[in-house]
Design an enzyme around this catalytic site. Sequence first.
Site, PDB file in Angstrom:
ATOM      1  CG  HIS A 151      -1.936  -1.069   1.241  1.00  0.00           C
ATOM      2  ND1 HIS A 151      -2.736  -1.366   0.157  1.00  0.00           N
ATOM      3  CD2 HIS A 151      -2.280  -1.962   2.213  1.00  0.00           C
ATOM      4  CE1 HIS A 151      -3.524  -2.387   0.462  1.00  0.00           C
ATOM      5  NE2 HIS A 151      -3.263  -2.769   1.696  1.00  0.00           N
ATOM      6  CG  HIS A 189      -6.858  -4.942   2.017  1.00  0.00           C
ATOM      7  ND1 HIS A 189      -6.219  -5.603   3.046  1.00  0.00           N
ATOM      8  CD2 HIS A 189      -8.135  -4.725   2.421  1.00  0.00           C
ATOM      9  CE1 HIS A 189      -7.068  -5.776   4.047  1.00  0.00           C
ATOM     10  NE2 HIS A 189      -8.233  -5.254   3.692  1.00  0.00           N
ATOM     11  CG  ASP A 279      -4.976  -9.837   3.709  1.00  0.00           C
ATOM     12  OD1 ASP A 279      -4.681 -10.475   2.681  1.00  0.00           O
ATOM     13  OD2 ASP A 279      -4.648  -8.651   3.889  1.00  0.00           O
TER      14      ASP A 279
END
Length: 382
Positions: A151, A189, A279
């Site tokens: 990220h 994500h 995740d």
Amino acid sequence: MAASTATAPTDRIDVFWDSGMLNHNSGNGVFDTGMDPGFLDVLEKHPENSDRVKNMVSILKRGPISPYISWLPGRPALLSELLSFHSSEYINELVEADRDGGKMLCSGTFLNPGSWDASLLAAGTTLSAMKHVLDGHGKIAYALVRPPGHHAQPTRADGYCFLNNAGLAVQFALNSGCAKVAVIDIDVHYGNGTAEGFYRSDKVLTISLHMNHGSWGPSHPQNGSVDELGEAEGFGYNLNIPLPNGTGDRGYRHAMTELVVPAIQKFEPEMMVLVIGQDSSAFDPNGRQCLTMEGYQEIGRIVRSLADRHCSGRLLIVQEGGYHVTYSAYCLHATLEGVLNLPTSLLSDPIAYYPEDEALAVEVIKSIKKFQKDNVPFLKGA
């Protein structure tokens, strides 16, 4: 290749690791907020804590996959190395935050005493793993690192990430003479930082399979939607695959075969980077994608076949998220079993009893495929 541990394996994964990365402490509170509301007797560790990675290390050292694992040391990155991906202003901000005793850089992302040194180790260790593969010392390397990085954008922190470990490694590969590098990110994500770093480049194909979560604030302005395709020369070389909640093993396998494999075959990279986050598992507190060990194993197998076909077997794996303290380690084990192409599973799944219905995912993948064929120049006719 036999899966038996009685004989020496003919294939291996070189794992790069340094225990100094355990010194990053994101604190306690309500999930990842660092907040103590005053009325809870028991606060939890921040999800990105050292326990999750301790179990990843131990399962590779003492689990049934251990005969296939070689261990190599990590190292801290030099500040000058960070400038290949990050701006000098941003690096100076991190250095000053560390000097001042720490700082919350954005929601859930705490640079505390010890965090900066751990971040430098994560970046340098990933660079060492990439160099190891490029220099021909091994075909498959795994950078077992934290804090995570995908990220982190060139100019800002985001989502528990300070330095973009995978992005630094990709840029190192380009600087070392690789004409084209492909990144496949399966963290739950969107790998927005890596995408942002190469958004205007046709030398790097970034593919992200993620939960359809959209933007989550100023630190994460990207939506991860299908229409974020890149810009200028990089138009068409950022492929987002936002998948519906609960996509599951069969849905992910369908996305890999229908979207990822054709894109890699068209792009023909010289180096492959697999960015992994557990995740996306069925039991992670930070995601809802319902992958089990079987799904991770299949993804590992598909990526290995792509690396063998297009990159002479060269593959760098970079660790990102995965916050269930025990199941993340099991899913890592399964992913690496797939990468090793083992004929049978070495480890049974202790908790994967989750009903699957991939019908919605199949429809979403069909619509993404049509959009990409209509809008991505290098995929037209794929």
